[in-house]
Design an enzyme around this catalytic site. Structure first.
Site, mmCIF file in Angstrom:
data_model
loop_
_atom_site.group_PDB
_atom_site.id
_atom_site.type_symbol
_atom_site.label_atom_id
_atom_site.label_comp_id
_atom_site.label_asym_id
_atom_site.label_seq_id
_atom_site.Cartn_x
_atom_site.Cartn_y
_atom_site.Cartn_z
ATOM 1 N N LYS A 22 0.841 -1.206 0.000
ATOM 2 C CA LYS A 22 0.000 0.000 0.000
ATOM 3 C C LYS A 22 0.870 1.247 0.000
ATOM 4 O O LYS A 22 0.664 2.164 -0.792
ATOM 5 C CB LYS A 22 -0.880 0.015 1.259
ATOM 6 C CG LYS A 22 -1.557 1.351 1.547
ATOM 7 C CD LYS A 22 -2.449 1.305 2.763
ATOM 8 C CE LYS A 22 -1.745 1.653 4.027
ATOM 9 N NZ LYS A 22 -1.437 3.068 4.269
ATOM 10 N N ASN A 23 1.890 1.259 0.867
ATOM 11 C CA ASN A 23 2.667 2.492 1.027
ATOM 12 C C ASN A 23 3.677 2.719 -0.092
ATOM 13 O O ASN A 23 4.282 3.783 -0.181
ATOM 14 C CB ASN A 23 3.340 2.495 2.403
ATOM 15 C CG ASN A 23 2.298 2.626 3.504
ATOM 16 O OD1 ASN A 23 1.123 2.905 3.238
ATOM 17 N ND2 ASN A 23 2.701 2.380 4.732
ATOM 18 N N ARG A 92 -5.082 10.239 3.937
ATOM 19 C CA ARG A 92 -4.022 11.234 4.120
ATOM 20 C C ARG A 92 -3.033 11.216 2.968
ATOM 21 O O ARG A 92 -2.466 12.222 2.601
ATOM 22 C CB ARG A 92 -3.248 10.915 5.391
ATOM 23 C CG ARG A 92 -3.817 11.403 6.656
ATOM 24 C CD ARG A 92 -2.820 11.107 7.751
ATOM 25 N NE ARG A 92 -1.474 11.459 7.325
ATOM 26 C CZ ARG A 92 -0.995 12.694 7.275
ATOM 27 N NH1 ARG A 92 -1.764 13.691 7.575
ATOM 28 N NH2 ARG A 92 0.232 12.930 6.887
ATOM 29 N N CYS A 116 -5.298 11.829 12.436
ATOM 30 C CA CYS A 116 -6.096 10.599 12.489
ATOM 31 C C CYS A 116 -5.854 10.016 13.878
ATOM 32 O O CYS A 116 -5.263 10.643 14.740
ATOM 33 C CB CYS A 116 -5.674 9.658 11.378
ATOM 34 S SG CYS A 116 -3.976 9.142 11.524
ATOM 35 N N ARG A 121 -0.259 14.454 12.837
ATOM 36 C CA ARG A 121 0.236 14.286 11.447
ATOM 37 C C ARG A 121 0.218 15.586 10.644
ATOM 38 O O ARG A 121 -0.463 15.731 9.641
ATOM 39 C CB ARG A 121 -0.558 13.183 10.759
ATOM 40 C CG ARG A 121 -0.469 11.885 11.559
ATOM 41 C CD ARG A 121 -1.085 10.733 10.901
ATOM 42 N NE ARG A 121 -0.209 10.203 9.837
ATOM 43 C CZ ARG A 121 -0.538 9.128 9.119
ATOM 44 N NH1 ARG A 121 -1.669 8.532 9.328
ATOM 45 N NH2 ARG A 121 0.257 8.685 8.159
ATOM 46 N N PRO A 122 0.977 16.577 11.106
ATOM 47 C CA PRO A 122 1.062 17.846 10.372
ATOM 48 C C PRO A 122 1.784 17.654 9.036
ATOM 49 O O PRO A 122 2.351 16.585 8.767
ATOM 50 C CB PRO A 122 1.887 18.722 11.313
ATOM 51 C CG PRO A 122 2.691 17.779 12.110
ATOM 52 C CD PRO A 122 1.837 16.553 12.286
ATOM 53 N N ASP A 124 3.872 20.331 7.893
ATOM 54 C CA ASP A 124 4.776 21.502 7.851
ATOM 55 C C ASP A 124 6.068 21.206 7.095
ATOM 56 O O ASP A 124 6.576 22.058 6.349
ATOM 57 C CB ASP A 124 5.085 21.972 9.270
ATOM 58 C CG ASP A 124 5.653 20.848 10.140
ATOM 59 O OD1 ASP A 124 5.060 19.753 10.170
ATOM 60 O OD2 ASP A 124 6.716 21.045 10.759
ATOM 61 N N ASP A 304 4.586 0.783 12.036
ATOM 62 C CA ASP A 304 3.365 0.138 11.539
ATOM 63 C C ASP A 304 3.192 -1.278 12.076
ATOM 64 O O ASP A 304 2.130 -1.872 11.910
ATOM 65 C CB ASP A 304 3.344 0.104 10.007
ATOM 66 C CG ASP A 304 3.200 1.505 9.436
ATOM 67 O OD1 ASP A 304 3.425 1.681 8.231
ATOM 68 O OD2 ASP A 304 2.909 2.421 10.212
ATOM 69 N N ARG A 396 -8.777 -0.790 4.449
ATOM 70 C CA ARG A 396 -8.022 0.257 3.740
ATOM 71 C C ARG A 396 -6.667 -0.292 3.292
ATOM 72 O O ARG A 396 -6.108 0.146 2.298
ATOM 73 C CB ARG A 396 -7.778 1.454 4.663
ATOM 74 C CG ARG A 396 -8.949 2.377 4.890
ATOM 75 C CD ARG A 396 -8.482 3.636 5.578
ATOM 76 N NE ARG A 396 -7.221 4.083 5.033
ATOM 77 C CZ ARG A 396 -6.212 4.567 5.769
ATOM 78 N NH1 ARG A 396 -6.338 4.657 7.068
ATOM 79 N NH2 ARG A 396 -5.099 4.974 5.205
HETATM 80 C C1 EPZ Z 1 3.964 7.063 6.087
HETATM 81 O O1 EPZ Z 1 3.143 8.058 6.680
HETATM 82 C C2 EPZ Z 1 3.109 5.803 6.013
HETATM 83 N N1 EPZ Z 1 1.944 6.051 5.163
HETATM 84 C C3 EPZ Z 1 2.665 5.398 7.409
HETATM 85 O O2 EPZ Z 1 1.923 4.183 7.304
HETATM 86 C C4 EPZ Z 1 3.909 5.146 8.259
HETATM 87 O O3 EPZ Z 1 3.516 4.821 9.574
HETATM 88 C C5 EPZ Z 1 4.784 6.402 8.269
HETATM 89 O O4 EPZ Z 1 5.111 6.780 6.911
HETATM 90 C C6 EPZ Z 1 6.092 6.184 9.027
HETATM 91 O O5 EPZ Z 1 6.798 5.126 8.470
HETATM 92 C C7 EPZ Z 1 2.087 6.008 3.829
HETATM 93 O O6 EPZ Z 1 3.166 5.794 3.305
HETATM 94 C C8 EPZ Z 1 0.838 6.206 3.016
HETATM 95 P P1 EPZ Z 1 5.871 10.591 8.208
HETATM 96 P P2 EPZ Z 1 3.636 9.625 6.705
HETATM 97 O O7 EPZ Z 1 5.684 11.824 7.394
HETATM 98 O O8 EPZ Z 1 4.333 9.916 5.434
HETATM 99 C C9 EPZ Z 1 5.755 13.834 11.676
HETATM 100 C C10 EPZ Z 1 0.079 2.761 7.603
HETATM 101 O O9 EPZ Z 1 -0.451 2.220 8.592
HETATM 102 N N2 EPZ Z 1 5.658 14.820 10.581
HETATM 103 O O10 EPZ Z 1 7.141 9.821 8.083
HETATM 104 O O11 EPZ Z 1 2.469 10.439 7.083
HETATM 105 C C11 EPZ Z 1 4.458 13.014 11.792
HETATM 106 O O12 EPZ Z 1 3.503 13.706 12.558
HETATM 107 C C12 EPZ Z 1 0.542 4.198 7.677
HETATM 108 O O13 EPZ Z 1 0.274 2.171 6.508
HETATM 109 C C13 EPZ Z 1 5.712 16.174 10.906
HETATM 110 O O14 EPZ Z 1 5.840 16.549 12.071
HETATM 111 O O15 EPZ Z 1 4.681 9.557 7.900
HETATM 112 C C14 EPZ Z 1 4.918 11.745 12.459
HETATM 113 O O16 EPZ Z 1 4.987 11.941 13.849
HETATM 114 C C15 EPZ Z 1 0.293 4.812 9.039
HETATM 115 N N3 EPZ Z 1 5.599 17.088 9.893
HETATM 116 C C16 EPZ Z 1 6.337 11.546 11.891
HETATM 117 O O17 EPZ Z 1 6.738 12.831 11.369
HETATM 118 C C17 EPZ Z 1 5.464 16.719 8.588
HETATM 119 O O18 EPZ Z 1 5.392 17.601 7.705
HETATM 120 C C18 EPZ Z 1 6.410 10.511 10.767
HETATM 121 O O19 EPZ Z 1 5.557 10.959 9.732
HETATM 122 C C19 EPZ Z 1 5.411 15.336 8.292
HETATM 123 C C20 EPZ Z 1 5.522 14.406 9.297
#
Ligand code: EPZ
Length: 416
Positions: A22-23, A92, A116, A121-122, A124, A304, A396
């Protein structure tokens, strides 16, 4: 009503092929928007998030055809730069279209994807990096209007290896003028597979899979066909299922090379895991041994699979510890496991789990995608029947968790 019923105490035995990731497929679908021609993806999983992303691409004027596990996307001209609110809120990952739309059209209208159940999940990091590439943003409520006269490549450093931010930057960099050097990039396998697909489309990328990636922007893209790798998180889920229920299984096309940390951890817990090329064989019996695990960005233990680990420690022997360092709210499933008799104490980012108890089946609620899957894993080792509600979360990301686990001998079925 999306309910799954699991009858515990059935040993597992058999072989299944793991669905596509999926990812990995979601950013690949976004990459197809960059190209005016045709992109073909193989091993695409039939999951709700893929259908949702297809709907978004079609609303923008792309033609999408899913034939079994082959997805063909043709995008000769886009008719809209807007991501429909309902899809954007439902998933998202639609935020990844920001980089692709800016690369293709220089403009995008997206809604803040919103938090969620696992955290705020900002975005920024996405926005600040795109600003450095010449993008201007204006906001009206939760609607973001992004525009650029010309995307400019440059030196970008991420303070945290955000997967989504890395993917958005790569998608924009592919169409930007000049070279982009991204430091502090996420190294998740799904980022590497996006890089490999972009290379197949004609983009010159160095450093795929590392923390420093260089993209030469502005290449003429061409039609490409690409394989979606096996879903490492679904593989880890089914490894956990065998550890919970006991037995043995062969997982085909299961991306063992992307699960080294998980395999080592599960071996410490008593599982026997053999890797054969792209397949894995697992044997497990008795209660898993307690371990201390900390989640983290790749190649750390994947967040995950944290909920599955919680379930295994609850079933296990001794005192285990789990520290969640990626998302601030990813322990919601502990409350559901409590209802089954689990002894879990949450202190901020840490869960302290005392195993040695038998879990009993009862009614529980899936709070998020991976938490829901963890309740299935726990139900396999619980006495009696576990009734899991709100399983739309699970659908999903899992093509058919009931089909897969039933084929291994589990007594599991969907109701409604
Ligand atoms: C991806 O989410 C995956 N989703 C998530 O899988 C996975 O848990 C995550 O990466 C971490 O490996 C997809 O690929 C579709 P991040 P993503 O940006 O990209 C913070 C599942 O179950 N952050 O690496 O949203 C954020 O809040 C899903 O398949 C900021 O602060 O993850 C989090 O605490 C769940 N600002 C951390 O970084 C930003 O601009 C990791 O988020 C972006 C992120």
């Amino acid at each position: 009503m999306s309910i799954i019923l699991v009858q515990g105490y059935h040993l597992l035995k058999g072989e299944i092929e793991i669905q596509g990731s999926k990812n990995a497929v979601l950013p690949m679908m976004a990459a197809a928007v960059l190209h005016k021609g045709t992109t073909v993806l193989e091993h695409v999983p039939g999951i709700q998030d893929v259908f949702c992303m297809m709907g978004i691409l079609e609303s923008m004027g792309c033609a999408c055809a899913l034939d079994g596990h082959r997805l063909t996307v043709t995008a000769p001209d886009l008719s809209d730069i807007r991501i429909p609110e309902k899809n954007g809120k439902a998933m998202r990952s639609s935020i990844m279209l920001l980089g692709a739309l800016l690369g293709r059209c220089g403009e995008a209208l997206v809604h803040y994807p919103g938090g969620c159940s696992i955290g705020s999940r900002p975005i920024d990091l996405h926005l600040s990096a795109l600003k450095q590439m010449g993008v201007e943003f204006s906001e009206e409520g939760d609607l973001i209007h992004a525009r650029t006269g010309k995307l400019r490549g440059g030196q970008i450093s991420l303070p945290y290896p955000s997967v989504g931010a890395t993917e958005n930057i790569l998608l924009a960099a592919a169409a930007a003028e000049g070279a982009t050097v991204l430091k502090g990039a996420a190294m998740e396998p799904e980022v590497e597979s996006l890089c490999r697909m972009l290379q197949a489309m004609g983009v010159n990328i160095q450093g795929a899979g590392t923390g420093e990636i260089r993209v030469e922007g502005g290449a003429e893209l061409h039609d490409a066909a690409w394989d979606v790798p096996g879903d490492r998180i679904v593989s880890g889920t089914y490894l956990s299922a065998v550890m919970a229920a006991g037995g043995e299984a062969v997982l085909k096309r299961s991306s063992p090379g992307h699960l080294e940390n998980v395999i080592r951890t599960m071996e410490r817990m008593g599982a026997e895991i053999r890797v054969r090329g792209g397949d894995m064989e697992i044997k497990s019996k008795g209660r898993p041994a307690a371990v201390s695990v900390e989640t983290g960005p790749y190649p750390g233990f994947p967040t995950d699979l944290q909920s599955m680990m919680l379930a295994l420690l609850a079933l296990g022997q001794g005192k285990g510890r789990l520290k969640e360092t990626v998302f601030e709210g990813r322990f919601a499933t502990a409350k559901e496991l409590h209802k089954m008799g689990a002894d879990i104490i949450i202190e901020e980012k840490e869960a302290f789990v005392t195993g040695g108890r038998s879990l009993r089946g009862t009614q529980v609620q899936a709070r998020d995608l991976r938490g829901g899957a963890a309740l299935v894993v726990a139900g396999l080792a619980a006495e009696g029947t576990t009734r899991i509600t709100d399983c739309r979360h699970i659908f999903r990301g899992y093509e058919d968790i009931c089909r897969d686990l039933s084929s291994l001998g589990a007594d599991i079925r969907r109701e409604g």
